[in-house]
Design a protein around this motif. Structure first.
Motif, PDB file in Angstrom:
ATOM      1  N   ASN A   1      -5.150   3.917  -3.686  1.00 46.24           N
ATOM      2  CA  ASN A   1      -4.427   3.238  -4.881  1.00 46.24           C
ATOM      3  C   ASN A   1      -5.237   2.210  -5.598  1.00 46.24           C
ATOM      4  N   TRP A   2      -6.349   1.433  -5.101  1.00 47.93           N
ATOM      5  CA  TRP A   2      -7.086   0.775  -5.861  1.00 47.93           C
ATOM      6  C   TRP A   2      -8.721   0.799  -5.335  1.00 47.93           C
TER       7      TRP A   2
ATOM      8  N   VAL B   1      -5.649   1.329   0.506  1.00 48.39           N
ATOM      9  CA  VAL B   1      -6.559   0.682  -0.523  1.00 48.39           C
ATOM     10  C   VAL B   1      -7.247   1.655  -1.392  1.00 48.39           C
TER      11      VAL B   1
ATOM     12  N   THR C   1       2.867  -6.573  -5.798  1.00 42.65           N
ATOM     13  CA  THR C   1       1.754  -7.421  -5.762  1.00 42.65           C
ATOM     14  C   THR C   1       1.354  -8.123  -4.691  1.00 42.65           C
TER      15      THR C   1
ATOM     16  N   GLU D   1     -11.353   0.684  -6.762  1.00 45.16           N
ATOM     17  CA  GLU D   1     -12.393   0.184  -7.452  1.00 45.16           C
ATOM     18  C   GLU D   1     -12.365  -1.194  -6.823  1.00 45.16           C
ATOM     19  N   LEU D   2     -11.202  -1.739  -6.092  1.00 42.81           N
ATOM     20  CA  LEU D   2     -11.101  -3.248  -5.546  1.00 42.81           C
ATOM     21  C   LEU D   2     -11.984  -2.907  -4.129  1.00 42.81           C
TER      22      LEU D   2
ATOM     23  N   LYS E   1      -0.353  -5.216  -2.443  1.00 38.48           N
ATOM     24  CA  LYS E   1      -1.722  -5.003  -2.823  1.00 38.48           C
ATOM     25  C   LYS E   1      -2.738  -6.184  -2.241  1.00 38.48           C
ATOM     26  N   HIS E   2      -2.176  -7.375  -2.375  1.00 36.61           N
ATOM     27  CA  HIS E   2      -2.876  -8.481  -2.116  1.00 36.61           C
ATOM     28  C   HIS E   2      -2.998  -8.438  -0.370  1.00 36.61           C
TER      29      HIS E   2
END
Length: 586
Positions: free
Chosen positions: A80-81, A77, A15, A83-84, A18-19
């Motif tokens: 992996n993410w 990013v 977490t 959409e973010l 990611k952040h």
């Protein structure tokens, strides 16, 4: 480290990575430790109680991410993410579904509170929905005070005005306003017409006797007496011939109805107002309409086309339809929705009233209560309540909102406008030795506005920091927010209070990262004021006195601020050299 701890550690790492990446991409390649930590807590609330054990792990993740080039951060990013990484589109408010059989310009809704207390979050739902729908269809909304029970739900004299103030704060506007206790003669006229039509009768059975008839699904002996006799008995009730419990008026319904409460329900009863005077009309009346009769009649006379109320009123809808059938009226369209509750906050009016009497809780606006005025004092915005009520809409299922969810919505609203301030708890005096004269502290007023407040420190500046923030061992290094890195050089007791001396070690943030220094807040000795912070914790109201920056005195009462590393709070009072605030949320 146990298996469970390892599992949490892995979650923190994943977490945190990611952040940290998302925060770095957002702010030109440099992630902020505090912002990342806040996101981790939001996603892993179980870490809150053991945060100190994992802060070094989070700090190392942030440092690792910040070493990466911005393009590399974006690439990770994106892989992996994805959409973010997309631009956030404007969040559209949920649209309310259309009302059944609604005609533009002809819709009339109503909000009908009982002024036995002020209104709370649950009441805000029908109030807002009724107002929004009336506005949507260019119709009217009626505000009606249903105050025809001077004994069991006796009105509070001040509640009438307080409810209107709460509605105005909520943004609700009404077209017409009525007080039912001022309409009693009108209800008497309708009752006589109902009796004349054979739709009601005066029952003189005792309560136990009538319950026995009702249980068997049979008529009581008074039900089928001639209309003339019924009207005469009703006049006797009005003249004071009967006392409490000696006579009631009942509406005729299906005596075999599966719900016994529907069978010949009470429309009027006798209440001795010499013992419990009504705050509006005093002892003027002794025969009072019940909720179902007064509400049913007024909905017709006021032209209400759509009723929006909680599903607990379903049986009342059934009862009132018998009245409408007898009178030849058309019943309004009725939408029943589920109950809206707020976890950890009392919404029951009866419980609130009991607490006021027994526990010294402040009436109406105590921040521990779920009243609108109580939530407002905590810094909860009306926009936050709008979003919650728009989201739950008119669904028939119950909706339970946690205070954490409410806080998350409110945080998004207040964060862009709340000025930041430093404040310290359990303060320790720190003398900063040999500080160059030209050093100025630069403290952000608000990060997104890129505005700062500066302090000139001087050679022997005196500041206060929280005792828990000072290093207890190791190299004695710490970093003061907006100033630089300091090293403890000594500690002593002066008049029984600890005093710490420290010297400037370096100013570079990289040096702070290298030593893993925690950034701590502080308050300058000649720029401090006492700030009393009230913290609602369940049914407890904890009072803490902090030292805060004097510039808080420039805030207006009612404004929401953020205290660094403490959370958001609403300014309650500003005095000449002190302030009071109520804690809202982190």
């Amino acid at each position: 480290m146990s298996g469970q701890e390892k599992s949490l550690l892995e979650k923190v790492r994943e977490t945190g990575f990611k952040h940290a990446l998302l925060n770095a991409v957002k702010y030109n390649g440099k992630a902020d430790l505090k912002a990342v930590t806040s996101k981790i807590i939001g996603e892993l609330p179980e870490i809150r109680s053991v945060l100190r054990e994992y802060i070094d792990v989070i700090r190392s993740i942030v440092e690792e991410v910040n070493k990466l080039p911005l393009e590399k951060q974006r690439e990770i990013v994106r892989s992996n993410w994805p959409e973010l990484l997309e631009e956030k589109k404007e969040v559209r408010e949920k649209e309310l579904p259309p009302l059944p059989n609604a005609v533009e310009g002809a819709v009339v809704t109503r909000f009908a509170p009982n002024p036995d207390y002020t209104i709370h979050l649950g009441n805000a739902r029908p109030a807002l929905l009724s107002y929004w729908y009336a506005s949507m269809y260019k119709g009217r909304m009626v505000l009606r005070f249903e105050d025809t029970d001077p004994r069991t739900k006796s009105p509070y004299p001040e509640a009438y005005q307080m409810i209107k103030q709460d509605l105005e704060w909520l943004g609700v506007k009404w077209s017409e306003e009525y007080v039912q206790s001022l309409r009693i003669p009108l209800f008497y006229e309708v009752a006589k017409k109902l009796i004349e039509k054979g739709g009601a009768y005066v029952d003189k059975c005792g309560e136990k006797e009538f319950k026995a008839w009702r249980k068997e699904g049979k008529a009581c002996p008074h039900r089928d007496l001639p209309v003339e006799a019924q009207l005469e008995e009703f006049d006797k009730m009005l003249s004071g011939h009967y006392g409490e419990g000696e006579a009631v008026v009942r509406v005729k319904t299906d005596l075999q109805h599966p719900d016994p409460s529907v069978r010949d329900w009470v429309a009027f009863r006798i209440i001795d107002t010499s013992k419990t005077p009504h705050p509006v009309v005093g002892e003027r009346y002794i025969v009072w309409p019940t909720y179902n009769f007064a509400a049913g009649v007024d909905d017709h006379l006021m032209g209400v086309t759509h009723i929006l109320r909680a599903k607990e009123h379903v049986s009342n809808t059934v009862k009132q339809k018998y009245l409408y059938d007898h009178m030849g009226w058309k019943y309004p369209e009725t939408i029943h929705f589920g109950r809206l509750s707020l976890e950890g906050v009392i919404l029951s009016k009866s419980k609130m009233r009991k607490m006021i009497k027994e526990s010294g809780v402040e009436a109406y606006s105590d921040p521990r209560l779920g009243t609108l005025s109580g939530l407002r004092r905590r810094g909860i915005t009306r926009e936050c309540l709008w979003r919650i009520i728009k989201d739950v809409g008119i669904k028939p299922v119950d909706a339970k909102i946690s205070y954490a969810n409410l806080s998350a919505i409110n945080r998004v609203i207040v964060d862009p406008v709340a000025n930041r301030y430093m404040a310290v708890e359990d303060p320790v005096q720190v003398i900063l030795e040999d500080v160059p004269e030209d050093i100025e502290a630069s403290i952000p007023v608000h990060p997104s506005r890129k505005t700062y407040y500066t302090y000139r420190l001087g050679r022997e500046a005196v500041v206060y920091v929280s005792s828990k923030d000072l290093p207890g061992s190791g190299n004695g290094l710490f970093r003061l927010m907006g100033v630089g890195n300091f090293q403890v050089t000594g500690a002593s007791l002066v008049n029984g209070k600890p005093v710490v001396t420290a010297r400037l070690h370096s100013r570079d943030q990289e040096e702070a990262r290298k030593h893993g220094l925690q950034i701590i807040q502080w308050v300058k000795d000649d720029e401090k004021i006492p700030l009393e912070l009230l913290i609602p914790e369940g049914m407890r109201l904890v009072r803490k006195t902090l030292l805060a920056e004097k510039r808080i005195l420039g805030e207006k009462e009612g404004s929401v601020i953020q205290l660094y590393r403490i959370g958001f709070a609403r300014i309650e009072r500003i005095w000449e050299e002190s302030a009071v605030a109520i804690y809202a949320h982190d």
